[in-house]
Design an enzyme around this catalytic site. Structure first.
Site, PDB file in Angstrom:
ATOM      1  N   ASP A  15       8.616   8.159  -6.740  1.00 34.74           N
ATOM      2  CA  ASP A  15       7.402   8.543  -6.031  1.00 34.74           C
ATOM      3  C   ASP A  15       7.292  10.052  -6.129  1.00 34.74           C
ATOM      4  OD1 ASP A  15       7.263   5.915  -5.422  1.00 34.74           O
ATOM      5  OD2 ASP A  15       7.455   6.129  -3.255  1.00 34.74           O
ATOM      6  N   ASP A  25      -0.022  -5.085  -3.854  1.00 33.23           N
ATOM      7  CA  ASP A  25       0.747  -4.983  -2.611  1.00 33.23           C
ATOM      8  C   ASP A  25       0.403  -6.197  -1.762  1.00 33.23           C
ATOM      9  OD1 ASP A  25       1.662  -2.588  -3.541  1.00 33.23           O
ATOM     10  OD2 ASP A  25       0.400  -1.343  -2.255  1.00 33.23           O
TER      11      ASP A  25
END
Lengths: 252, 214
Positions: free
Chosen positions: A11, A130
């Protein structure tokens, strides 16, 4: 024989690697290019960079990160986060990314998947999903904003739609399992894998090597992704691959 | 040594360019036939669809470059779609004529093997190469492993036995990974993305050019 892939995820915020626990609290864990090299040496099969920059400058920095990584590395990598248009895809792929991953932009405009797939080929387009179990709906639903917003969209239906539009791979993150380190959501992954014919990357929930084994065999995921357990050296890519090899799973 | 990368507007040249540079060769990226012919060897990269790629080669007047490549025995390496273009034809989005430097045609993975079991398409990830023979420029001993990175939905079929160097097994199909005939080589996988095995293959090819073995 095609091997199962182990994919560390980085990330990146404003050019630096961070990792959120359940996407909320963030800690700085280093320089993305250095970390990419480290994972390459450890035997990572691929890398995913997820750009979570909030600013325009941060996203511009990401292009430099991609270019530097492509100059230094000889394994494939995917860039996701902030990819909203065909132009964004073009920028990242030209800078040396092998694939781009789209999530919320594709939910808002599913045609983006088709445009990207027609232009660059399905193999360049990863759709990130997601998903979170909804008691109310009795199935997994799509969530956005790090799991805070529920959409009226079933995860499995969306997976099928994304592939029909031209996705070449799905990156499926369980929002129930993410950050919990209790194993991947194999029930979800199994259903998605049965619903589509493209490779599926399992994400969310890795806590140890056995979790990788379970998702790659029981759910038959094609690849498994993890971030914090690799960043904080709770296990290593090499350790996970050795474990899988000893258990008879084909790895590189 | 100067390696010319054929820039006909199909896909990402950056990774190929960087890989070749890392190995110490000079890189020339060009869409100009005469300029490309000044290079010691050429690479035909490519990501995308076969008919689009052939159309781009025609638009950029690069189809005739390959006649010169064959006539002058200039080493040529086609990568991924670039390898597929070297074949006679492809069924991708209709019937398409290719450059015809190799016999055979490009077909699509069916997604189902002979026993009716489904497999994933694209063929994406690391698969091992099984060698039928080694070209002069490549020695068995040089390779410390045989895993290379594939990502494709179409593959070469009806390849001449003699042209096939190495293949991968996927979905019960023999998937040509390396083909070679004289100075022309094709790699279906991405050597520039194939870790240490890819580095060895590219290094061997470059050294082979220097020694006049390619």
């Amino acid at each position: 024989m095609l091997t199962k892939r182990i994919i560390p995820c980085l990330d990146v915020k404003e050019g630096r690697v961070v990792k959120g626990v359940q996407f909320v609290s963030l800690r700085d864990a280093g320089d993305p290019v250095e970390l990419a090299k480290f994972y390459n040496e450890q035997g990572a099969d691929e890398l995913v960079f997820l750009d979570i920059s909030a600013t325009h400058e941060g996203r511009e920095t990401m292009v430099d990160v991609v270019r530097e990584t492509a100059s230094a590395l000889s394994i494939p990598f995917t860039v996701g986060g902030g990819i909203r248009t065909l132009e964004d895809m073009k920028r990242m792929l030209r800078a040396g990314a092998d694939k781009v991953s789209v999530n919320s932009a594709a939910l808002q405009n599913p045609q983006l998947i088709k445009e990207g797939s027609d232009y660059f080929g399905a193999q360049c387009i990863v759709v990130a999903i997601d998903a979170k179990w909804s008691e109310e709906d009795g199935t997994w639903m799509i969530y956005t904003h790090g799991g805070r917003n529920k959409l009226q969209k079933e995860a499995i239906a969306w997976a099928k739609e994304a592939v029909a539009l031209g996705a070449g791979e799905l990156l499926v993150t369980s929002m129930d399992k993410d950050g919990e380190k209790s194993g991947f959501d194999n029930a979800l992954l199994k259903e998605i894998r049965a619903a589509v014919n493209v490779p599926v990357i399992a994400s969310g929930g890795a806590g140890n090597a056995e979790h990788f084994y379970e998702t790659l065999t029981e759910a038959d995921a094609d690849a498994a992704l993890a971030a914090s357990i690799f960043h904080y050296k709770e296990t290593s890519v090499a350790e996970v691959k050795n474990y899988l090899r000893n258990k008879g799973v084909a790895v590189r | 040594m100067k390696i010319g990368i054929i820039d006909y507007g199909m896909g990402n040249l950056f990774s190929v360019e960087q890989a070749v540079k890392r190995l110490g060769a000079e890189v020339l990226i060009s869409a100009d036939k005469e300029e490309l012919l000044t290079a010691d060897a050429l690479i035909l990269p490519g990501v995308g669809a076969f008919p689009d790629a052939m159309a781009r080669l025609e638009e950029t007047n690069l189809v005739s470059l390959f006649d010169d490549v064959v006539a002058t025995k200039k080493p040529l390496l086609g990568i991924c779609l670039g390898m597929q273009l070297l074949f006679e034809e492809s069924i991708e989005k209709g019937d398409n004529k290719g450059l015809g430097l190799f016999k055979g045609s490009i077909a699509e993975f069916s997604g189902e093997d002979a026993e009716g079991k489904t497999y994933r398409v694209p063929h994406m990830g690391w698969n091992n190469l099984q060698f039928k023979r080694y070209p002069t420029w490549l020695s068995k001993e040089a390779l410390d492993n045989d895993y290379v990175y594939f990502v494709h939905s179409f593959y070469a079929t009806d390849v001449e036995e003699l042209d096939l160097v190495a293949y991968a097994d996927y979905g019960g199909e023999i998937v040509p990974g390396i083909v070679q005939k004289g100075s022309i080589t094709g790699m279906q996988f991405h050597p520039e993305k194939s870790g240490s095995c890819g580095v060895t293959l590219l290094t061997s090819w470059l050294q082979g050019i220097e020694k006049g073995e390619v």
